[in-house]
Scaffold this active site. Structure first.
Site, PDB file in Angstrom:
ATOM      1  N   SER A 142       4.787   2.739   2.447  1.00 62.61           N
ATOM      2  CA  SER A 142       5.938   3.587   2.135  1.00 62.61           C
ATOM      3  C   SER A 142       5.862   4.911   2.879  1.00 62.61           C
ATOM      4  O   SER A 142       4.764   5.428   3.138  1.00 62.61           O
ATOM      5  CB  SER A 142       5.972   3.862   0.624  1.00 62.61           C
ATOM      6  OG  SER A 142       6.912   4.871   0.307  1.00 62.61           O
ATOM      7  N   TYR A 167       2.725   6.607  -7.060  1.00 72.02           N
ATOM      8  CA  TYR A 167       3.267   5.529  -6.233  1.00 72.02           C
ATOM      9  C   TYR A 167       2.769   5.662  -4.799  1.00 72.02           C
ATOM     10  O   TYR A 167       2.282   4.701  -4.197  1.00 72.02           O
ATOM     11  CB  TYR A 167       4.795   5.562  -6.269  1.00 72.02           C
ATOM     12  CG  TYR A 167       5.445   4.648  -5.255  1.00 72.02           C
ATOM     13  CD1 TYR A 167       5.397   3.265  -5.406  1.00 72.02           C
ATOM     14  CD2 TYR A 167       6.105   5.171  -4.137  1.00 72.02           C
ATOM     15  CE1 TYR A 167       5.990   2.424  -4.471  1.00 72.02           C
ATOM     16  CE2 TYR A 167       6.697   4.334  -3.208  1.00 72.02           C
ATOM     17  CZ  TYR A 167       6.637   2.970  -3.372  1.00 72.02           C
ATOM     18  OH  TYR A 167       7.211   2.140  -2.440  1.00 72.02           O
TER      19      TYR A 167
END
Length: 339
Positions: A142, A167
């Protein structure tokens, strides 16, 4: 190839599986269909792949009625026993791991879900690849890994030591774990740092769907950091094209940015969406959210040089496709809740 694609009830996984099937690959899809957002949208994506909701049973393969080379299994990556059984039975040639607990802000509310799915689950994928001889593994990282990095565009050579959400930390851990397995066991691993993907069948917790739903239903949209933000919005077809190039050309160990290489201001994005919807938005300007960043901008030269990746979808065209799908599917459906 025979490919395991995890996360096929999700946004990117659905589009990837569909494209692979259309070109003739054999695809086994896997997803746990969790309720992070409305499961009806996930089942609708699967239905587009010929997987009927009634045929889905836990840890059991369902057969597509639309694609002769497609099967689907509802399973958790954390379930090592079920995952190993699947690898032993299906004998994959390649794995693309897109399954993960998504969302930056939700990781503040429910951190344990991220460790189980994104760390324990990814370890189980790596171990299954090692134990069953799969040498071709691509996986989702990501743009969040860049965290507080202030140098733009983001380059894969930049340090990623300052994540600002759990995350992001789990995605960085995936890159480190993949490097270890490449080094120890010769698994060819390629990580892809996704930058703000949008398009038809997108996630309802992301800005395009949140904004479209609010505008269409006469609710105000929340504009964070008072609109002083930008994102490297990347259309789903460009993303899938890049992912397939990586699957077809595995490398010993690499991490790439996959984005549009052209950031767009949040206000321009809203204006483009307003034009496509034919309706103005009521805007509530708000401060920055915890765990968020002001801007993202992908240097995709690595993917361009190594794979010929070339994102070429204009924002207006991509938003037009998204809005066309949104009007046809979401506004006409009584079963999908985007709130």
């Amino acid at each position: 190839m025979k490919i395991l694609v995890t996360g096929t009830a999700g946004f990117i996984g659905y589009h990837l599986a569909k494209k692979l099937l259309e070109r003739g690959d054999e695809v086994v899809g896997l997803d746990n269909i969790n309720d992070y957002y409305d499961v009806n949208l996930k089942y609708a994506r699967l239905a587009e792949l010929g997987i009927d909701k009634e045929s889905i049973k836990e840890n059991s393969l369902a057969i597509s009625t639309k694609y002769s080379k497609h099967k689907f299994i509802k399973a958790n990556l954390e379930d090592a026993t079920a995952l190993n059984r699947l690898f032993e039975t299906e004998k994959f040639e390649a794995v693309c791991n897109l399954a993960a607990q998504a969302g930056v802000r939700y990781s503040i509310e429910n951190p344990h879900a991220y460790i189980q799915s994104n760390v324990v689950g990814f370890l189980n994928i790596l171990e299954a690849c090692r134990n069953y001889g799969v040498k071709n593994l691509s996986y989702a990282s990501s743009s969040s890994v860049y965290g507080l990095n202030e140098s733009q565009p983001f380059k894969t050579t930049d340090k990623t030591d300052t994540p600002i959400s759990l995350y992001a930390a789990t995605k960085k851990s995936n890159e480190l774990m993949a490097h270890t397995y490449s080094h120890l066991y010769g698994i060819q691993t390629t990580g892809l740092r996704f930058f703000t993907v949008y398009g038809p069948w997108g996630r309802p917790d992301m800005a395009p769907m949140l904004f479209a739903d609010a505008i269409s239903n006469d609710r105000a949209i929340k504009v964070f950091n008072h609109g002083n933000m930008s994102r490297d919005f990347t259309y789903i077809d460009d993303i899938v094209d890049g992912v397939i190039k990586v699957i077809d050309n595995p490398s010993n160990y690499n991490v790439y940015n996959i984005g549009n290489n052209a950031p767009v201001s949040l206000m321009e994005f809203i204006e483009t969406l307003e034009y496509a919807l034919g309706k103005k938005a009521e805007k509530n300007f708000m401060p920055m959210q915890d765990g968020d960043v002001v801007s993202t901008y992908a240097d995709v030269s690595g993917l361009m040089n190594d794979f010929g990746y070339k994102p070429d979808t204009k924002l207006s065209d991509g938003i037009g496709e998204f809005v066309g799908w949104y009007k046809a599917f979401c506004l006409q459906s009584a079963t999908i809740s985007l709130l």
